[in-house]
Design a protein around this motif. Structure first.
Motif, mmCIF file in Angstrom:
data_model
loop_
_atom_site.group_PDB
_atom_site.id
_atom_site.type_symbol
_atom_site.label_atom_id
_atom_site.label_comp_id
_atom_site.label_asym_id
_atom_site.label_seq_id
_atom_site.Cartn_x
_atom_site.Cartn_y
_atom_site.Cartn_z
ATOM 1 N N ALA A 1 4.033 -8.552 -10.160
ATOM 2 C CA ALA A 1 3.222 -7.341 -10.189
ATOM 3 C C ALA A 1 2.577 -7.157 -11.553
ATOM 4 C CB ALA A 1 4.084 -6.125 -9.850
ATOM 5 N N THR A 2 1.336 -6.696 -11.555
ATOM 6 C CA THR A 2 0.623 -6.417 -12.796
ATOM 7 C C THR A 2 1.065 -5.083 -13.383
ATOM 8 O OG1 THR A 2 -1.177 -5.261 -11.675
ATOM 9 C CG2 THR A 2 -1.379 -7.669 -11.923
ATOM 10 N N GLU B 1 1.603 2.234 -10.831
ATOM 11 C CA GLU B 1 1.477 2.906 -9.535
ATOM 12 C C GLU B 1 2.846 3.102 -8.890
ATOM 13 O OE1 GLU B 1 -0.661 2.186 -5.168
ATOM 14 O OE2 GLU B 1 -1.148 0.870 -6.868
ATOM 15 N N LEU B 2 3.707 2.087 -9.005
ATOM 16 C CA LEU B 2 5.048 2.181 -8.428
ATOM 17 C C LEU B 2 5.866 3.271 -9.111
ATOM 18 C CD1 LEU B 2 7.199 0.948 -6.507
ATOM 19 C CD2 LEU B 2 7.825 -0.588 -8.382
ATOM 20 N N ASP C 1 0.869 -1.175 0.000
ATOM 21 C CA ASP C 1 0.000 0.000 0.000
ATOM 22 C C ASP C 1 0.905 1.224 0.000
ATOM 23 O OD1 ASP C 1 -1.714 2.078 0.434
ATOM 24 O OD2 ASP C 1 -2.756 1.167 2.138
ATOM 25 N N LEU C 2 1.165 1.764 -1.183
ATOM 26 C CA LEU C 2 2.138 2.847 -1.317
ATOM 27 C C LEU C 2 1.676 4.129 -0.634
ATOM 28 C CD1 LEU C 2 3.305 2.252 -5.007
ATOM 29 C CD2 LEU C 2 4.456 1.590 -2.880
ATOM 30 N N GLU D 1 8.189 8.796 -9.209
ATOM 31 C CA GLU D 1 8.235 10.123 -9.830
ATOM 32 C C GLU D 1 7.822 11.207 -8.835
ATOM 33 O OE1 GLU D 1 7.300 9.464 -14.562
ATOM 34 O OE2 GLU D 1 5.607 9.457 -13.165
ATOM 35 N N ASN D 2 6.743 10.976 -8.116
ATOM 36 C CA ASN D 2 6.230 11.977 -7.183
ATOM 37 C C ASN D 2 7.164 12.215 -6.002
ATOM 38 O OD1 ASN D 2 3.926 12.269 -8.757
ATOM 39 N ND2 ASN D 2 2.741 10.774 -7.572
#
Length: 420
Positions: A193-194, A200-201, A170-171, A206-207
């Motif tokens: 991982a899909t 999402e990763l 849960d990032l 990036e963020n």
């Protein structure tokens, strides 16, 4: 007086596989007639395909002649092999051959990457986690002190990956770090991982201005494989599972990728792999990471063995690729046999579909107790899940890397031992 690197004193215990070897030796010393079957360490067992052996022989013969002798390789590997890797693994992803650095395997590269960053660098890892990521952080002074009550190092962020969250963290609850080690298909859980999860990763990195170190040792082709091997298997079976982090838009600005010939073709003893360092990967301020990575590889490594490289080139020939697919198919079939047997015994199993590892929950027992029970009752060596981190408690990892007859015999022994 010469002083020891004080970080070694921060290790809590021996390396996981050293502990397993010590327990195995103690059992064999006490039971000298026992025939152990190892489904523990992820070491390949099947002979190398003949086209690869022919490549070794050709190169060895070349070295015996003045006309074809060669010495030091290029610091980042032969241009021919880098081009073949770019064409075979990254054909649709615009990875240039000079962004590919050939090495003696992905594990050394995973440690060397930490030389790029100072001691204040923070690191996140999946939990369960391949132990080398954490151990490399300890040696380089980035892990902090070991917290006995937590069973973790104070400066490392552990991203929980469990059946309850689909083995993807849960990032939204993960603290920002400079580096994120991520393995898919995962060792030890065998889960992959899909595309949406990797998207999402990448957005998370990036963020947060973070770098991803993507371990793809159990992956394979990213584009369409040659038509002559389309019907032969590979580790990743799910069409929604990317074979490379570079399948994700924006990843070249935030991610390294390591790969290896070890599990794809059986080079665990030959030692050959590579790391991709994109030209777009930049430190804060805009300095290219590529420049420093090239310096590290030229300083700490002197290029791969030219014999190993020739084997890699032969692997990426049509005949070698066919052998690769047949080998990965064999190990996946082993994993299927093991998984189905454990499920018949009533255990919850994960992995074994996109990787050769099966992650088995053992209710009511800790991992080392389950390991010891299978060792003593079935004479089968597995790997205790807790050795991969706190979230591995109550699990064991069983490897599909074994001879078929040993897999069948091990399954029969386990079934008999756990059915009584």
């Amino acid at each position: 007086m010469v002083h020891r690197n004080g970080n070694f004193a921060k290790f809590k215990a021996n390396y996981l596989f050293v502990d397993i070897a010590n327990r195995r030796k103690a059992f064999c010393d006490a039971n000298p007639t026992a025939k152990l079957i190892s489904l523990g360490i992820g070491d390949t067992t099947e002979p190398l395909p003949s086209p690869i052996i022919d490549g070794f022989i050709r190169k060895a013969q070349d070295l015996s002649t003045a006309e074809r002798y060669s010495g030091y390789p290029d610091y980042n590997g032969s241009a021919k092999l880098r081009q073949l890797i770019a064409d075979t693994f990254y054909s649709n992803l615009e990875i240039h051959p000079d962004e590919i650095f050939i090495s003696d395997g992905s594990k050394p590269d995973l440690a060397r990457i930490q030389l790029l960053f100072g001691p204040q660098t923070t690191i996140a890892v999946q939990d369960p986690v391949y132990p080398a990521y954490v151990d490399g952080a300890v040696i380089s002074g980035k892990a902090g002190d070991y917290n006995e009550s937590e069973g973790r190092y104070s400066s490392i962020v552990y991203m929980s990956c469990t059946p309850e969250n689909g083995f993807f963290p849960d990032l939204s609850k993960v603290k920002r770090t400079h580096l994120i080690y991520f393995c898919s298909p995962n060792n030890p859980t065998g889960m992959a991982a899909t595309k949406s999860q990797l998207e999402e990763l990448v957005r998370f990195a990036e963020n947060n201005n973070s770098f991803i170190i993507f371990d793809a040792a159990y992956s394979q082709f990213t584009g369409s494989p040659p038509s002559f091997i389309l019907r032969v298997s590979e580790y990743i079976q799910d069409p929604d599972v990317p074979h490379s982090i570079y399948s994700i838009e924006g990843s070249k600005r935030v991610a390294f990728e390591t790969q290896s010939f070890s599990k794809l073709i059986g080079f665990t003893g030959v030692r050959l792999g590579w790391t991709v360092c994109p030209r777009k990967l930049e430190y804060e301020g805009g300095t290219p990471v590529w420049d420093d990575w090239a310096r590290i590889m030229g300083t700490c490594f002197n290029g791969p063995s030219n014999l190993a490289e020739e084997g890699g080139i032969a692997t990426l020939s049509p005949e070698g690729l066919r052998g690769m697919r047949e080998m990965t198919s064999f190990y996946l079939e082993n994993a299927t046999i093991i998984r189905e047997a454990m499920e018949r015994l009533g255990f919850s199993c994960y992995g074994g579909r996109n990787s050769p590892y099966i992650w088995v929950r053992i209710p009511g027992k800790d991992s080392w107790a389950a390991f010891q029970e299978l060792l003593e009752k079935a004479h089968v060596v597995t790997t205790p899940g807790v050795g991969f981190g706190r979230e591995g408690a109550g699990f064991i990892r069983i490897s599909g890397f074994a001879h078929r007859q040993d897999v069948l015999e091990a399954v029969a022994r386990i079934t008999k031992a756990l059915s009584n």
